[in-house]
Design a protein around this motif. Structure first.
Motif, PDB file in Angstrom:
ATOM      1  N   ALA A  16      59.128  10.413 -72.742  1.00  0.00           N
ATOM      2  CA  ALA A  16      60.004  10.264 -73.905  1.00  0.00           C
ATOM      3  C   ALA A  16      61.319   9.588 -73.518  1.00  0.00           C
ATOM      4  O   ALA A  16      61.837   8.744 -74.255  1.00  0.00           O
ATOM      5  CB  ALA A  16      60.270  11.633 -74.531  1.00  0.00           C
ATOM      6  N   THR A  17      61.847   9.946 -72.345  1.00  0.00           N
ATOM      7  CA  THR A  17      63.069   9.291 -71.859  1.00  0.00           C
ATOM      8  C   THR A  17      62.829   7.812 -71.616  1.00  0.00           C
ATOM      9  O   THR A  17      63.646   6.954 -71.982  1.00  0.00           O
ATOM     10  CB  THR A  17      63.541   9.966 -70.560  1.00  0.00           C
ATOM     11  OG1 THR A  17      63.863  11.326 -70.830  1.00  0.00           O
ATOM     12  CG2 THR A  17      64.772   9.260 -69.993  1.00  0.00           C
ATOM     13  N   GLN A  32      57.486  -4.439 -61.814  1.00  0.00           N
ATOM     14  CA  GLN A  32      56.970  -3.364 -60.985  1.00  0.00           C
ATOM     15  C   GLN A  32      57.912  -2.180 -61.023  1.00  0.00           C
ATOM     16  O   GLN A  32      59.138  -2.334 -61.039  1.00  0.00           O
ATOM     17  CB  GLN A  32      56.801  -3.817 -59.533  1.00  0.00           C
ATOM     18  CG  GLN A  32      56.264  -2.722 -58.609  1.00  0.00           C
ATOM     19  CD  GLN A  32      56.079  -3.192 -57.182  1.00  0.00           C
ATOM     20  OE1 GLN A  32      56.633  -4.230 -56.806  1.00  0.00           O
ATOM     21  NE2 GLN A  32      55.323  -2.474 -56.394  1.00  0.00           N
ATOM     22  N   VAL A  33      57.341  -0.979 -61.049  1.00  0.00           N
ATOM     23  CA  VAL A  33      58.116   0.241 -60.840  1.00  0.00           C
ATOM     24  C   VAL A  33      57.499   1.002 -59.679  1.00  0.00           C
ATOM     25  O   VAL A  33      56.288   0.943 -59.447  1.00  0.00           O
ATOM     26  CB  VAL A  33      58.156   1.144 -62.087  1.00  0.00           C
ATOM     27  CG1 VAL A  33      58.834   0.428 -63.246  1.00  0.00           C
ATOM     28  CG2 VAL A  33      56.772   1.612 -62.489  1.00  0.00           C
ATOM     29  N   VAL A  34      58.361   1.696 -58.955  1.00  0.00           N
ATOM     30  CA  VAL A  34      57.911   2.576 -57.886  1.00  0.00           C
ATOM     31  C   VAL A  34      58.293   3.993 -58.288  1.00  0.00           C
ATOM     32  O   VAL A  34      59.468   4.284 -58.515  1.00  0.00           O
ATOM     33  CB  VAL A  34      58.560   2.212 -56.542  1.00  0.00           C
ATOM     34  CG1 VAL A  34      58.142   3.202 -55.464  1.00  0.00           C
ATOM     35  CG2 VAL A  34      58.184   0.799 -56.140  1.00  0.00           C
ATOM     36  N   LEU A  35      57.318   4.854 -58.380  1.00  0.00           N
ATOM     37  CA  LEU A  35      57.557   6.251 -58.712  1.00  0.00           C
ATOM     38  C   LEU A  35      57.790   7.018 -57.425  1.00  0.00           C
ATOM     39  O   LEU A  35      56.896   7.162 -56.596  1.00  0.00           O
ATOM     40  CB  LEU A  35      56.360   6.827 -59.473  1.00  0.00           C
ATOM     41  CG  LEU A  35      55.998   6.099 -60.778  1.00  0.00           C
ATOM     42  CD1 LEU A  35      54.771   6.736 -61.412  1.00  0.00           C
ATOM     43  CD2 LEU A  35      57.170   6.106 -61.759  1.00  0.00           C
ATOM     44  N   SER A  36      59.016   7.498 -57.275  1.00  0.00           N
ATOM     45  CA  SER A  36      59.409   8.199 -56.070  1.00  0.00           C
ATOM     46  C   SER A  36      59.750   9.637 -56.419  1.00  0.00           C
ATOM     47  O   SER A  36      59.422  10.134 -57.490  1.00  0.00           O
ATOM     48  CB  SER A  36      60.593   7.462 -55.423  1.00  0.00           C
ATOM     49  OG  SER A  36      60.978   8.074 -54.219  1.00  0.00           O
ATOM     50  N   LEU A  46      53.438  13.133 -65.781  1.00  0.00           N
ATOM     51  CA  LEU A  46      52.978  11.922 -65.115  1.00  0.00           C
ATOM     52  C   LEU A  46      51.885  11.180 -65.883  1.00  0.00           C
ATOM     53  O   LEU A  46      51.933   9.943 -65.955  1.00  0.00           O
ATOM     54  CB  LEU A  46      52.507  12.245 -63.695  1.00  0.00           C
ATOM     55  CG  LEU A  46      52.104  11.046 -62.830  1.00  0.00           C
ATOM     56  CD1 LEU A  46      53.260  10.066 -62.673  1.00  0.00           C
ATOM     57  CD2 LEU A  46      51.607  11.517 -61.459  1.00  0.00           C
ATOM     58  N   PRO A  47      50.892  11.831 -66.474  1.00  0.00           N
ATOM     59  CA  PRO A  47      49.885  11.071 -67.233  1.00  0.00           C
ATOM     60  C   PRO A  47      50.497  10.209 -68.333  1.00  0.00           C
ATOM     61  O   PRO A  47      50.122   9.042 -68.500  1.00  0.00           O
ATOM     62  CB  PRO A  47      48.984  12.160 -67.811  1.00  0.00           C
ATOM     63  CG  PRO A  47      49.114  13.293 -66.855  1.00  0.00           C
ATOM     64  CD  PRO A  47      50.545  13.266 -66.409  1.00  0.00           C
ATOM     65  N   ALA A  48      51.459  10.756 -69.069  1.00  0.00           N
ATOM     66  CA  ALA A  48      52.105   9.989 -70.139  1.00  0.00           C
ATOM     67  C   ALA A  48      52.987   8.882 -69.576  1.00  0.00           C
ATOM     68  O   ALA A  48      53.075   7.789 -70.154  1.00  0.00           O
ATOM     69  CB  ALA A  48      52.934  10.917 -71.029  1.00  0.00           C
ATOM     70  N   ILE A  49      53.625   9.136 -68.442  1.00  0.00           N
ATOM     71  CA  ILE A  49      54.453   8.109 -67.806  1.00  0.00           C
ATOM     72  C   ILE A  49      53.592   6.927 -67.364  1.00  0.00           C
ATOM     73  O   ILE A  49      53.942   5.761 -67.590  1.00  0.00           O
ATOM     74  CB  ILE A  49      55.218   8.713 -66.612  1.00  0.00           C
ATOM     75  CG1 ILE A  49      56.292   9.680 -67.104  1.00  0.00           C
ATOM     76  CG2 ILE A  49      55.845   7.612 -65.751  1.00  0.00           C
ATOM     77  CD1 ILE A  49      56.955  10.475 -65.998  1.00  0.00           C
ATOM     78  N   THR A  57      51.918  -3.322 -69.176  1.00  0.00           N
ATOM     79  CA  THR A  57      51.307  -4.080 -68.072  1.00  0.00           C
ATOM     80  C   THR A  57      52.266  -4.223 -66.886  1.00  0.00           C
ATOM     81  O   THR A  57      52.378  -5.281 -66.279  1.00  0.00           O
ATOM     82  CB  THR A  57      50.803  -5.459 -68.535  1.00  0.00           C
ATOM     83  OG1 THR A  57      51.911  -6.262 -68.986  1.00  0.00           O
ATOM     84  CG2 THR A  57      49.781  -5.334 -69.641  1.00  0.00           C
ATOM     85  N   ILE A  58      52.973  -3.145 -66.578  1.00  0.00           N
ATOM     86  CA  ILE A  58      53.879  -3.105 -65.430  1.00  0.00           C
ATOM     87  C   ILE A  58      53.133  -2.522 -64.231  1.00  0.00           C
ATOM     88  O   ILE A  58      52.463  -1.491 -64.339  1.00  0.00           O
ATOM     89  CB  ILE A  58      55.133  -2.262 -65.746  1.00  0.00           C
ATOM     90  CG1 ILE A  58      55.997  -2.985 -66.788  1.00  0.00           C
ATOM     91  CG2 ILE A  58      55.953  -1.999 -64.482  1.00  0.00           C
ATOM     92  CD1 ILE A  58      57.191  -2.175 -67.253  1.00  0.00           C
ATOM     93  N   HIS A  59      53.244  -3.187 -63.103  1.00  0.00           N
ATOM     94  CA  HIS A  59      52.617  -2.752 -61.857  1.00  0.00           C
ATOM     95  C   HIS A  59      53.249  -1.438 -61.401  1.00  0.00           C
ATOM     96  O   HIS A  59      54.475  -1.336 -61.290  1.00  0.00           O
ATOM     97  CB  HIS A  59      52.821  -3.846 -60.799  1.00  0.00           C
ATOM     98  CG  HIS A  59      52.151  -3.593 -59.497  1.00  0.00           C
ATOM     99  ND1 HIS A  59      51.048  -4.305 -59.070  1.00  0.00           N
ATOM    100  CD2 HIS A  59      52.438  -2.722 -58.489  1.00  0.00           C
ATOM    101  CE1 HIS A  59      50.687  -3.885 -57.868  1.00  0.00           C
ATOM    102  NE2 HIS A  59      51.515  -2.930 -57.495  1.00  0.00           N
ATOM    103  N   VAL A  60      52.445  -0.430 -61.120  1.00  0.00           N
ATOM    104  CA  VAL A  60      52.947   0.887 -60.733  1.00  0.00           C
ATOM    105  C   VAL A  60      52.575   1.181 -59.281  1.00  0.00           C
ATOM    106  O   VAL A  60      51.396   1.181 -58.908  1.00  0.00           O
ATOM    107  CB  VAL A  60      52.383   1.995 -61.643  1.00  0.00           C
ATOM    108  CG1 VAL A  60      52.842   3.369 -61.156  1.00  0.00           C
ATOM    109  CG2 VAL A  60      52.835   1.775 -63.085  1.00  0.00           C
TER     110      VAL A  60
END
Length: 319
Positions: A16-17, A32-36, A46-49, A57-60
């Motif tokens: 939501a944020t 691209q995003v990096v989840l840290s 995390l599933p919704a993120i 279509t952002i590289h995760v």
């Protein structure tokens, strides 16, 4: 070697944020995003993120300890593009540093599970060189091969910054627990030369991400700290191509520099292009900045370079 695990609050990033910044992510051209973290696989949303970023279509990229790979394998295979693991050494060294029995074996099991579901997913590791593993670089490379990783990268421990949830830089006593003595620096130099001599194929094929010069620079960094000699900044363009967004919306130019903006009352694009943020980028001189000079984890992004070697959320800053 971060202190994020010591946080007492349980605040989490939510989908939501992120939705508030959807238009900004599109307009800024985020690739691209990096989840840290901490550990992003513990995030309950995390599933919704992942679904949110997939819709754009952002590289995760997932940056993880690897301990939950098996448990969350289906979610990872469906929503993540590549994985960066923290690997501290071969099994005995890794388990000792992590203080978790069979941590290495748990990671290896998780990698196997991911490979079964998504054989083509890149899974790489980073090794933070420090007192407890400085003499085991070759064994660490062999261990990375053995558990099926695609590459390994080495970086020296961050000894001096206030990054990664440190309320202030480490004390001298804490630094000594991680830094190398003169004799240990000599041992590291010998280990690096042995690595270069015995793993030339891994260096040429980029299984080892660093070339010979960068590997030798590991020992130099520890020598600079021990001798108090002026360090040299790495090549880096992180503040102009990326940002770090913390769970409370605070924005940093990189993991090490102070906060320059917040998305608490603004969109991502507005915060990145605030007066303070623009002034920081205009005035930053990487070669002479004291924080940059001591940086152990720089980003030198080039157009078209998307993958596990990029470690920050990539976005054109509008400057």
């Amino acid at each position: 070697m971060c202190d994020i695990w010591q946080r007492t609050e349980s605040q989490e990033l939510s989908a939501a944020t992120l939705m508030r910044h959807r238009d900004s992510l599109i307009h800024l051209g985020v690739r691209q995003v990096v989840l840290s973290g901490g550990e992003p696989l513990l995030n309950r949303d995390l599933p919704a993120i992942l679904e949110f970023f997939r819709s754009l279509t952002i590289h995760v990229t997932l940056l993880t300890t690897g301990l939950l790979l098996h448990k969350r394998a289906a979610l990872i295979a469906d929503g993540v593009d590549d994985i960066i693991l923290s690997l501290d050494g071969p099994a005995p060294i890794h388990n000792t540093i992590r203080r978790i029995p069979r941590a290495f074996e748990t990671i290896a099991h998780g990698i196997g599970t991911i490979r079964d579901l998504c054989p083509s997913m890149p899974i790489v590791c980073r090794t933070t060189v420090q007192k407890q593993n400085h003499a085991h670089l070759r064994a660490t490379v062999d261990a990375a091969h053995a558990i099926g990783l695609d590459s390994i990268s080495f970086l020296p421990a961050d000894l001096t910054s206030a990054a990664f949830n440190r309320n202030e830089p480490w004390t001298a006593d804490r630094q000594k627990e991680v830094a190398l003595t003169a004799a240990e620096i000599t041992a590291l130099e010998s280990e690096i030369e042995g690595l270069i001599a015995t793993h030339q194929h891994d260096i040429r094929s980029r299984f080892i991400q660093e070339d010979e010069a960068k590997l030798r620079r590991l020992a130099t960094r520890f020598g600079e700290h021990l001798e108090g000699t002026p360090p040299r900044s790495p090549q880096c363009n992180a503040p102009w191509v990326s940002t770090v967004m913390e769970v409370d919306g605070t924005l940093r130019p990189c993991f090490f520099q102070p906060a320059i903006a917040s998305t608490a009352g603004a969109t991502l694009e507005q915060a990145l292009n605030s007066t303070i943020a623009r002034a920081f980028r205009s005035n930053l001189d990487v070669p002479t900045n004291p924080i940059c000079q001591r940086c152990v984890c720089s980003l030198n992004y080039r157009p078209g370079k998307i993958g596990p070697e990029v470690v920050s959320t990539l976005a054109k800053s509008g400057l």
